[in-house]
Design a protein around this motif. Structure first.
Motif, PDB file in Angstrom:
ATOM      1  N   CYS A  74      13.628  47.596  43.557  1.00 55.83           N
ATOM      2  CA  CYS A  74      14.670  46.685  44.029  1.00 55.83           C
ATOM      3  C   CYS A  74      15.864  46.658  43.088  1.00 55.83           C
ATOM      4  N   VAL A  75      15.900  47.567  42.110  1.00 55.39           N
ATOM      5  CA  VAL A  75      16.972  47.474  41.124  1.00 55.39           C
ATOM      6  C   VAL A  75      18.344  47.703  41.750  1.00 55.39           C
ATOM      7  N   THR A  76      19.262  46.862  41.390  1.00 53.21           N
ATOM      8  CA  THR A  76      20.587  46.820  41.992  1.00 53.21           C
ATOM      9  C   THR A  76      21.604  46.484  40.910  1.00 53.21           C
ATOM     10  N   PRO A  77      22.783  47.078  40.979  1.00 56.32           N
ATOM     11  CA  PRO A  77      23.790  46.751  39.954  1.00 56.32           C
ATOM     12  C   PRO A  77      24.246  45.287  40.020  1.00 56.32           C
ATOM     13  N   LEU A  78      24.357  44.686  38.859  1.00 57.04           N
ATOM     14  CA  LEU A  78      24.936  43.349  38.746  1.00 57.04           C
ATOM     15  C   LEU A  78      26.372  43.554  38.288  1.00 57.04           C
TER      16      LEU A  78
ATOM     17  N   GLY B 232      24.412  31.011  37.780  1.00 56.40           N
ATOM     18  CA  GLY B 232      25.860  30.888  37.910  1.00 56.40           C
ATOM     19  C   GLY B 232      26.325  31.846  38.973  1.00 56.40           C
ATOM     20  N   PRO B 233      27.628  31.833  39.234  1.00 54.64           N
ATOM     21  CA  PRO B 233      28.151  32.737  40.256  1.00 54.64           C
ATOM     22  C   PRO B 233      27.878  34.181  39.857  1.00 54.64           C
ATOM     23  N   CYS B 234      27.527  35.005  40.814  1.00 52.99           N
ATOM     24  CA  CYS B 234      27.336  36.406  40.464  1.00 52.99           C
ATOM     25  C   CYS B 234      27.645  37.322  41.638  1.00 52.99           C
ATOM     26  N   ASP B 235      27.776  38.578  41.287  1.00 55.50           N
ATOM     27  CA  ASP B 235      28.175  39.575  42.265  1.00 55.50           C
ATOM     28  C   ASP B 235      27.160  40.716  42.224  1.00 55.50           C
ATOM     29  N   ILE B 236      26.488  40.931  43.355  1.00 53.85           N
ATOM     30  CA  ILE B 236      25.445  41.941  43.446  1.00 53.85           C
ATOM     31  C   ILE B 236      25.967  43.058  44.335  1.00 53.85           C
ATOM     32  N   GLU B 237      25.833  44.285  43.868  1.00 52.19           N
ATOM     33  CA  GLU B 237      26.382  45.387  44.661  1.00 52.19           C
ATOM     34  C   GLU B 237      25.426  45.801  45.776  1.00 52.19           C
ATOM     35  N   ARG B 238      25.442  45.061  46.864  1.00 54.09           N
ATOM     36  CA  ARG B 238      24.658  45.398  48.054  1.00 54.09           C
ATOM     37  C   ARG B 238      25.462  45.077  49.270  1.00 54.09           C
TER      38      ARG B 238
ATOM     39  N   SER C  56      28.748  42.304  47.226  1.00 51.97           N
ATOM     40  CA  SER C  56      30.080  42.876  47.386  1.00 51.97           C
ATOM     41  C   SER C  56      30.125  44.056  48.349  1.00 51.97           C
ATOM     42  N   ALA C  57      29.030  44.810  48.460  1.00 48.61           N
ATOM     43  CA  ALA C  57      29.090  45.967  49.354  1.00 48.61           C
ATOM     44  C   ALA C  57      29.125  45.528  50.817  1.00 48.61           C
ATOM     45  N   THR C  58      28.482  44.420  51.103  1.00 50.43           N
ATOM     46  CA  THR C  58      28.457  43.917  52.472  1.00 50.43           C
ATOM     47  C   THR C  58      29.500  42.848  52.703  1.00 50.43           C
ATOM     48  N   GLY C  59      30.051  42.333  51.627  1.00 50.04           N
ATOM     49  CA  GLY C  59      31.072  41.300  51.748  1.00 50.04           C
ATOM     50  C   GLY C  59      30.533  39.943  52.133  1.00 50.04           C
ATOM     51  N   LYS C  60      29.260  39.696  51.817  1.00 45.57           N
ATOM     52  CA  LYS C  60      28.692  38.383  52.158  1.00 45.57           C
ATOM     53  C   LYS C  60      28.666  37.492  50.929  1.00 45.57           C
ATOM     54  N   THR C  61      28.865  36.231  51.149  1.00 47.86           N
ATOM     55  CA  THR C  61      28.794  35.271  50.050  1.00 47.86           C
ATOM     56  C   THR C  61      27.923  34.102  50.464  1.00 47.86           C
ATOM     57  N   VAL C  62      26.958  33.777  49.624  1.00 46.60           N
ATOM     58  CA  VAL C  62      26.094  32.642  49.936  1.00 46.60           C
ATOM     59  C   VAL C  62      25.815  31.834  48.685  1.00 46.60           C
ATOM     60  N   ASP C  63      25.400  30.591  48.901  1.00 43.18           N
ATOM     61  CA  ASP C  63      25.021  29.760  47.768  1.00 43.18           C
ATOM     62  C   ASP C  63      23.565  30.012  47.428  1.00 43.18           C
ATOM     63  N   ALA C  64      23.271  30.082  46.154  1.00 48.42           N
ATOM     64  CA  ALA C  64      21.885  30.304  45.759  1.00 48.42           C
ATOM     65  C   ALA C  64      21.489  29.254  44.741  1.00 48.42           C
ATOM     66  N   ASP C  65      20.220  28.842  44.807  1.00 44.15           N
ATOM     67  CA  ASP C  65      19.759  27.925  43.768  1.00 44.15           C
ATOM     68  C   ASP C  65      19.240  28.758  42.595  1.00 44.15           C
ATOM     69  N   GLY C  66      18.822  28.091  41.554  1.00 46.24           N
ATOM     70  CA  GLY C  66      18.425  28.810  40.346  1.00 46.24           C
ATOM     71  C   GLY C  66      16.976  29.237  40.353  1.00 46.24           C
ATOM     72  N   ALA C  67      16.271  29.050  41.480  1.00 44.05           N
ATOM     73  CA  ALA C  67      14.841  29.354  41.476  1.00 44.05           C
ATOM     74  C   ALA C  67      14.448  30.407  42.505  1.00 44.05           C
ATOM     75  N   THR C  68      15.324  30.672  43.473  1.00 39.04           N
ATOM     76  CA  THR C  68      14.968  31.634  44.519  1.00 39.04           C
ATOM     77  C   THR C  68      15.401  33.033  44.109  1.00 39.04           C
ATOM     78  N   PRO C  69      14.480  34.004  44.230  1.00 39.84           N
ATOM     79  CA  PRO C  69      14.868  35.372  43.873  1.00 39.84           C
ATOM     80  C   PRO C  69      16.059  35.848  44.705  1.00 39.84           C
ATOM     81  N   LEU C  70      16.925  36.601  44.073  1.00 45.45           N
ATOM     82  CA  LEU C  70      18.111  37.109  44.765  1.00 45.45           C
ATOM     83  C   LEU C  70      17.724  38.019  45.926  1.00 45.45           C
ATOM     84  N   LEU C  71      16.555  38.631  45.827  1.00 38.53           N
ATOM     85  CA  LEU C  71      16.082  39.460  46.930  1.00 38.53           C
ATOM     86  C   LEU C  71      15.943  38.615  48.198  1.00 38.53           C
ATOM     87  N   ASP C  72      15.322  37.453  48.064  1.00 33.45           N
ATOM     88  CA  ASP C  72      15.151  36.564  49.215  1.00 33.45           C
ATOM     89  C   ASP C  72      16.503  36.053  49.704  1.00 33.45           C
ATOM     90  N   ILE C  73      17.351  35.690  48.747  1.00 32.75           N
ATOM     91  CA  ILE C  73      18.672  35.171  49.104  1.00 32.75           C
ATOM     92  C   ILE C  73      19.416  36.210  49.944  1.00 32.75           C
TER      93      ILE C  73
END
Ligand code: FES
Lengths: 351, 372
Positions: free
Chosen positions: A310-314, A345-351, A273-290
């Motif tokens: 790497c802690v970030t608000p969800l 599932g869909p989620c919003d990471i504050e980065r 949300s901080a950058t305004g980017k949206t991407v599809d993620a699978d259930g196995a790849t770390p969100l850091l990589d995504i």
């Protein structure tokens, strides 16, 4: 120097004395409810209402600003050592003399906080509080006729209203599985006996779910009444449709307890949300990589879950810990380690 | 890197199996974390604050020798608790699961001149990821000492017993300099790097606050006890520094601990990573009070395997970890504090002199061995 400026100076000096802690860290040890402290409350009593509901009497800290009937408060309770936040309607009147407030909680199956509060909370426990909020409240001008349409624990904000202000003409239609499940039943019946309330109980175990069309028969003048409705989404959806159909939707006020229920799945759409980017993620790849792949600046360190760099608000949605499979749902203040969490599932990471 | 590889008898499958067994230990603790653990850390934090408050109070009268002794002892213990059982562990994220923003790795600040943020980077990230990898883990000798035969000797190392002693006395400043990577950043070009300057500034600010509090404000508040309070605070900081330095030396320096080459960690599997933590760390044995005062870093091996598990759980984890050492015929380096400190210091002295060629190491029988 003004006294405010003087006080600020004194506080600054005190901060130098206690550094790296703050004076409040020490004051909290002795006086957690004082003015100026983070808002907290102390549980003073727990009164059972039904077999699975209880009223919690809370003494709020000095910073409590008071509520308006019908509002709710978010409380942070430590359950099994973990702080969890939930919102509950305030059921006490606004003019309670001792300054205490009450919430009335119904234990929902698998509900961590509700079961804790109803069955295990003990007087003396400190909880975290937010200031009360919510616009499910009574208007300034008294309406002539009122209808309260409630189901289950949807009665709680309405009880706050009933206890707060008397109206000349009040009808309540309340749904609960059985008579013994009706929270505040004795008090409601006392009001009825005093002719302060007309009450229709719908016992859904025997009568079936309330069919909104039955209102015509239960409360013939429902369309003329200023209505407050609170209960499960199905009831509120039906009510909104019904009121709109009859062109009186402005008379209906609704309150939904859980606007969206998180369904933990495998992967989903991730919003940074901080950058305004949206991407599809699978259930196995770390969100850091995504995030990194999407070009989002992600803080990181060990990339294996040990350094907490790497802690970030969800902010919304749910993630799965790739090591334990544990699901974490978004709540205010929840931080996740992006290097060992994947989208559940869909989620919003504050980065 | 040692001439005899103490893990040579393990097959790749065995190492992965070991990894899985360690994961299982970890999962069990995670599943069991709860109210008792939360109550533990809250109690420790509250006790630390009260002890510090009372000690500072007593020091207001430190002009009287008994008050000086009592206050100094109390303050020393409070400062040790702050750094070890609380600060170090909170900053590791061991208590983040509680979701209490006041006891969280992202908000905690400790009684130490190195700002939490910087320490977390150099310690949690660099040291814990690259434990004992020469050239990657700067904790190996803190860049001022030679701690393995295979490291190149330089005449500078002749003085290392002295450097180490000075470092022990002013340990928190040593750590702050170390977190800043002062050695390499003092080169002219690096000095101007804005990122480095920002970090140096943060350290400066923290030092100013800490010094002001300990050596100006509290002595001033003591009025006639100004000088004695000053001396008391200095002593408490000295005690805390020497204590933490000793405990930390015991974690990776004693004889029997392995170091690793950079190439050896390329493509390291989870099992291999665990194995490196096991072979690169050493414990301190002792009473519960001893474990507490070391911030449970006496369970250094367990801490390196599971740096984010709550410290109060290391003792129970240690029993299971030790059994795994036995099962896989590995050496679990442990011993009482004086012995481990002595062992570490002996190494510091020995390696201050050049050695001709890497010696073939034989296991040190003075260590308590748990090997097949
Ligand atoms: S990057 Fe180290 S814990 Fe996530």
């Amino acid at each position: 120097m003004t006294s405010a400026a003087l006080r600020r100076r004194a506080w600054k000096l005190l901060e130098m004395v206690t550094t790296p802690l703050l004076p409040s860290d020490y004051l909290d040890l002795v006086s957690p409810l004082r003015a100026g402290a983070d808002l907290r409350g102390r549980i003073e009593a727990v009164h059972p209402e039904t077999s699975d509901a209880a009223t919690i009497v809370i003494k709020p800290g000095r910073g409590w600003r008071g509520h308006t009937a019908g509002q709710y408060v978010r409380i942070g309770v430590d359950v099994d050592g973990r702080r969890l936040w939930r919102a509950y309607s305030i059921t006490s009147p606004t003019n309670r003399r001792d300054g205490r407030v009450t919430i009335t909680v119904k234990a929902i199956p698998d509900g961590k906080v509700s079961n804790h509060l109803v069955r295990r909370a003990t007087p003396g426990t400190l909880i975290q509080l937010d200031q009360p909020t919510g616009d499910f409240v009574l208007p300034q001008a008294k309406p002539a006729k009122v209808l309260y349409l409630t189901a289950g624990s949807g009665i709680t904000p309405v009880m706050g209203m009933l206890r707060d202000i008397e109206f000349d003409d009040v009808v309540m239609v309340h749904c609960a599985p059985q008579p013994q499940d009706v929270i505040f039943r004795n008090e409601l019946h006392d009001l009825v006996a005093d002719k302060k309330l007309r009450l229709t109980e719908v016992h859904t175990d025997t009568d079936g779910m309330l069919d909104i069309a039955r209102l015509d028969e239960l409360v013939p003048d429902w369309a003329e009444r200023e209505t407050w409705a609170c209960g499960p989404a199905g009831l509120l959806d039906a009510a909104e449709e019904h009121w709109t159909e009859h062109g009186v939707q402005e008379r209906l006020h609704t309150e939904r307890f859980r606007p969206s229920i998180v369904v933990a799945g495998d992967g989903g759409e991730v919003t940074f949300s901080a950058t305004g980017k949206t991407v599809d993620a699978d259930g196995a790849t770390p969100l850091l990589d995504i995030g990194e792949e999407a070009g989002v600046l992600m803080p990181s360190g060990c990339r294996m879950g040990i350094c907490f760099g790497c802690v970030t608000p969800l902010k919304a949605g749910a993630v799965r810990d790739l090591r334990t499979g544990e699901i974490t749902e978004a709540e205010p203040g929840v931080l996740i380690q992006t290097c060992v969490s994947a989208a559940a599932g869909p989620c919003d990471i504050e980065r | 890197m040692t001439a005899i590889d103490p893990t040579a008898h393990l097959t790749a499958e065995q190492i992965e199996e070991l990894g899985r067994e360690l994961d299982a230990i970890r999962d069990e603790v995670i599943a069991g974390r709860g109210e008792k653990d939360a109550a533990y850390i809250r109690k420790v934090i509250s006790a630390q604050r009260k002890l510090e408050l009372v000690s500072r109070g007593v020091l207001l009268f430190s002009i009287f020798p008994p008050a000086w002794l009592l206050g100094t002892a109390g303050l020393s213990v409070a400062k040790i608790m702050d750094n070890m059982e609380i600060g170090h562990n909170v900053l590791h994220g061991q208590w983040d699961w509680m979701r209490d923003p006041k006891i969280h790795s992202t908000t905690w600040e400790w009684d130490h001149v190195s700002p939490s943020e910087q320490w977390k980077h150099s310690h949690n990230e660099l040291h814990h990821t690259y434990t004992n990898v020469i050239g990657k883990d700067n904790d190996l000798g803190y860049g001022i000492m030679r701690v393995d035969e295979d490291q190149k000797w330089h005449p500078f190392h002749l003085g290392q017993p002295l450097w180490n002693f000075i470092n022990a006395c002013f340990f928190e400043y040593g750590i702050a300099a170390y977190d800043l990577e002062l050695g390499k950043n003092l080169h002219k070009r690096r000095r101007r790097n804005p990122e480095f300057r920002a970090r140096a500034k943060a350290v400066g600010r923290k030092i100013r606050k800490q010094v002001l509090k300990d050596y100006v404000i509290h002595p001033l508040l003591s009025g006639p006890s100004f000088l004695t309070t000053l001396a008391a605070t200095f002593t408490a900081n000295l005690v805390r520094n020497i204590w933490s330095h000793s405990v930390i030396m015991c974690g990776h320096f004693p004889e029997g601990v392995q170091v690793f080459e950079r190439q050896s960690i390329k493509g390291e599997t989870r099992g291999q990573w665990y194995l490196r933590q096991m072979m690169g760390s050493a414990n301190i044995s002792g009473s519960r009070a001893m474990h507490f005062m070391t911030g449970n870093l006496s369970h250094q091996i367990e801490h390196h395997l599971f740096p984010d598990l709550p410290s109060n759980r290391y003792a129970e984890v240690a029993v299971k970890v030790r059994a795994l050492f036995q099962k896989y015929e590995l050496q679990y380096v442990t011993g009482p504090l004086p012995k481990q400190v002595f062992s570490a210091w002996r190494k510091v002295f020995r390696l201050s002199l050049p050695n001709k060629k890497p010696k073939v190491k034989t296991p040190d029988r003075k260590q308590e061995l748990v090997a097949g």
